[in-house]
Design an enzyme around this catalytic site. Structure first.
Site, PDB file in Angstrom:
ATOM      1  N   GLY A  46       3.117   0.375  -5.574  1.00  0.00           N
ATOM      2  CA  GLY A  46       2.899  -0.936  -6.188  1.00  0.00           C
ATOM      3  C   GLY A  46       3.527  -1.065  -7.571  1.00  0.00           C
TER       4      GLY A  46
ATOM      5  N   PRO B 126      -0.868   9.170  -8.688  1.00  0.00           N
ATOM      6  CA  PRO B 126       0.118   8.096  -8.591  1.00  0.00           C
ATOM      7  C   PRO B 126      -0.421   6.747  -9.078  1.00  0.00           C
ATOM      8  CG  PRO B 126      -0.272   9.145  -6.429  1.00  0.00           C
ATOM      9  CD  PRO B 126      -1.212   9.763  -7.389  1.00  0.00           C
TER      10      PRO B 126
ATOM     11  N   GLU C  49       0.870  -1.190   0.000  1.00  0.00           N
ATOM     12  CA  GLU C  49       0.000   0.000   0.000  1.00  0.00           C
ATOM     13  C   GLU C  49       0.901   1.233   0.000  1.00  0.00           C
ATOM     14  OE1 GLU C  49      -3.458   1.010   0.104  1.00  0.00           O
ATOM     15  OE2 GLU C  49      -2.502   2.981   0.265  1.00  0.00           O
TER      16      GLU C  49
ATOM     17  N   ASP D  64      -6.075  -3.866  -6.110  1.00  0.00           N
ATOM     18  CA  ASP D  64      -7.206  -3.187  -5.471  1.00  0.00           C
ATOM     19  C   ASP D  64      -6.909  -1.684  -5.534  1.00  0.00           C
ATOM     20  OD1 ASP D  64      -9.229  -2.310  -3.851  1.00  0.00           O
ATOM     21  OD2 ASP D  64      -8.746  -3.597  -2.150  1.00  0.00           O
TER      22      ASP D  64
ATOM     23  N   PRO E 260      -7.075   2.497  -6.756  1.00  0.00           N
ATOM     24  CA  PRO E 260      -8.017   3.611  -6.902  1.00  0.00           C
ATOM     25  C   PRO E 260      -8.216   3.952  -8.381  1.00  0.00           C
ATOM     26  CG  PRO E 260      -5.870   4.429  -6.196  1.00  0.00           C
ATOM     27  CD  PRO E 260      -5.758   2.920  -6.306  1.00  0.00           C
ATOM     28  N   ASP E 261      -8.941   5.021  -8.642  1.00  0.00           N
ATOM     29  CA  ASP E 261      -9.148   5.475 -10.019  1.00  0.00           C
ATOM     30  C   ASP E 261      -7.797   5.814 -10.671  1.00  0.00           C
ATOM     31  OD1 ASP E 261     -11.920   5.306  -9.612  1.00  0.00           O
ATOM     32  OD2 ASP E 261     -12.011   7.343  -8.821  1.00  0.00           O
TER      33      ASP E 261
END
Lengths: 284, 284
Positions: free
Chosen positions: A140, A167, A108, A160, A162-163
């Protein structure tokens, strides 16, 4: 009650979703983003990043079960799993329902999201401190580029993310998918959240092209409803080197779920196949 | 652009959805309800009844294809079809894609909805004046009670109903389902929109009980995303006296769709089975 407070997310230029709030539990700002946890009447506790609904207590089972179990049961015997993103911990919690899993590398970017969710959303974050989970606070994209150069390989990788802005944009680019392919074992399976079929059809199509170019054999989207995401109509894409979820033995899933004592609210052996068949024709 | 006008539907006490509007095309008030047609940037022309989103040009294919084709292909050879509600005409348009259909009795309570949609939403209402369509302006509950006492029978009945409030409440009650059963042939199939699995789980469960008590053999929900409905997570329930959609021959659907020159955006032979498998476990 006179107190009438609402949180409104402008989901697109032309669409906004508002939820009535009980309380604002947490407001923070990390190196990367603004982080809020609010408590809402309709959906319970809700994580907001950069003024965007991320996950809610009420509906998170849909997202977290579908991003986890179809990929893990398609592999069949996952031991080493990589989860990229998903600082709330919901995906890690689902992955650990599979007894075969020995190690989860949980990458993360933003440690503050994990800390906020550990404190305010324990029903999601409850397994982050499990001894099988190795929390790695880093990017990641960089992580898979580094792993690809080593001998380390994963059975299943779950993105998993985000949009695709800021980043996270690189999590939808060719170089990332090439590295994912390299980081997987010969029977490896990956899955990624891939935005709204209604609002981002061309992105889903682009991702499919990248996955084909990377060398994956089986590539299919699944669709579901995520009430707080733009349009509520959402997709994941699963890509596998060898195995097809349409060929997973139904009896095997039933037996494993029973053996693991696996409790789910959305996923079962029928959903495992159904989600890969019930794909709107326009997405194919 | 400085002009920034929005339409907001309070979907529940704790949830509201707003769309940015280009124009208000029609405002009317019938004997039964307030009727508006607005033009929105995100979803195109949109029908609003009693301050509730009914259907939009952009996403209507999801609703209208799923409420029509699974039931019609489950029957296999539908000739006489009854459509209750759905004054926009979208369901009638889909039903007429089946060449076997000889007659559609289209029962709508509110003639003003049909007139507004004929004028402002022609992509939905385009088939209402087809010679196979018999428009009957009356209460669907009363209509099926009357037909049940005669020899008239339908192959497929589609209940394209609004939410269970006001005059529509009876469309979710035992007496209605008993009459539907009587109005169907021995191999008859019915389908109804049955609200949100997330917000109205107990209603869906009640409907299933009523359909069982009425005597239907096969009863299953399907789920999909309807972006402008509360939570966006929506359901239909199909009930059949004999045939199961899970047993419809895939090759037969493919052959018929080709023969009819049937164009769809959501439905195909895989969706036909997939939607009855991809049912969230908590709904079963």
């Amino acid at each position: 009650m006179k107190f009438d407070a609402w949180y409104t997310e402008p989901q697109t230029e032309n669409l906004s979703l508002s939820t009535k709030i009980k309380d604002i539990l947490y407001v923070g700002k990390s190196e990367y983003q603004e982080i809020q946890v609010i408590d809402t009447y309709e959906y319970g506790k809700t994580l907001i990043l950069e003024n965007t609904y991320q996950t809610t207590e009420r509906d998170e089972f849909i997202y977290h079960e579908l991003i986890s179990h179809p990929a893990l049961f398609t592999h069949g015997n996952p031991k080493n799993v990589l989860v990229i993103g998903g600082g709330d911990g919901g995906t890690v919690r689902e992955v650990l329902k599979h007894e075969t899993v020995e190690n989860v590398d949980f990458v993360e970017l933003d440690g503050m999201v994990i800390e906020a969710c550990k404190k305010y959303m324990p029903t999601l974050s409850c397994k982050i401190d499990d001894e099988k989970v190795n929390v790695i606070i880093t990017d990641g994209i960089k992580y898979v580029a580094d792993v690809a150069k080593t001998e380390k390989r994963y059975d299943v990788i779950i993105v998993d993310c985000p949009d695709p802005v800021g980043p996270a944009a690189g999590l939808f680019e060719m170089e990332f998918y090439n590295n994912l392919y390299k980081c997987l074992t010969d029977d490896g399976v990956m899955v990624q959240q891939t935005e709204s079929p209604l609002l981002h059809e061309s992105l889903i199509s682009k991702i499919k092209g990248h996955l084909q170019d990377a060398g994956f054999g089986f590539i299919r989207p699944m669709v579901c409803s995520i009430p707080t995401y733009p349009s509520g109509f959402w997709s994941f894409t699963l890509a596998s080197k060898q195995n097809s979820p349409l060929e997973t033995e139904t009896a095997e899933i039933v037996a494993k779920m029973e053996k693991y004592g696996m409790e789910t609210k959305y996923y079962d052996e029928e959903v495992h196949k159904g989600v890969f068949l019930a794909i709107p024709k326009f997405l194919k």
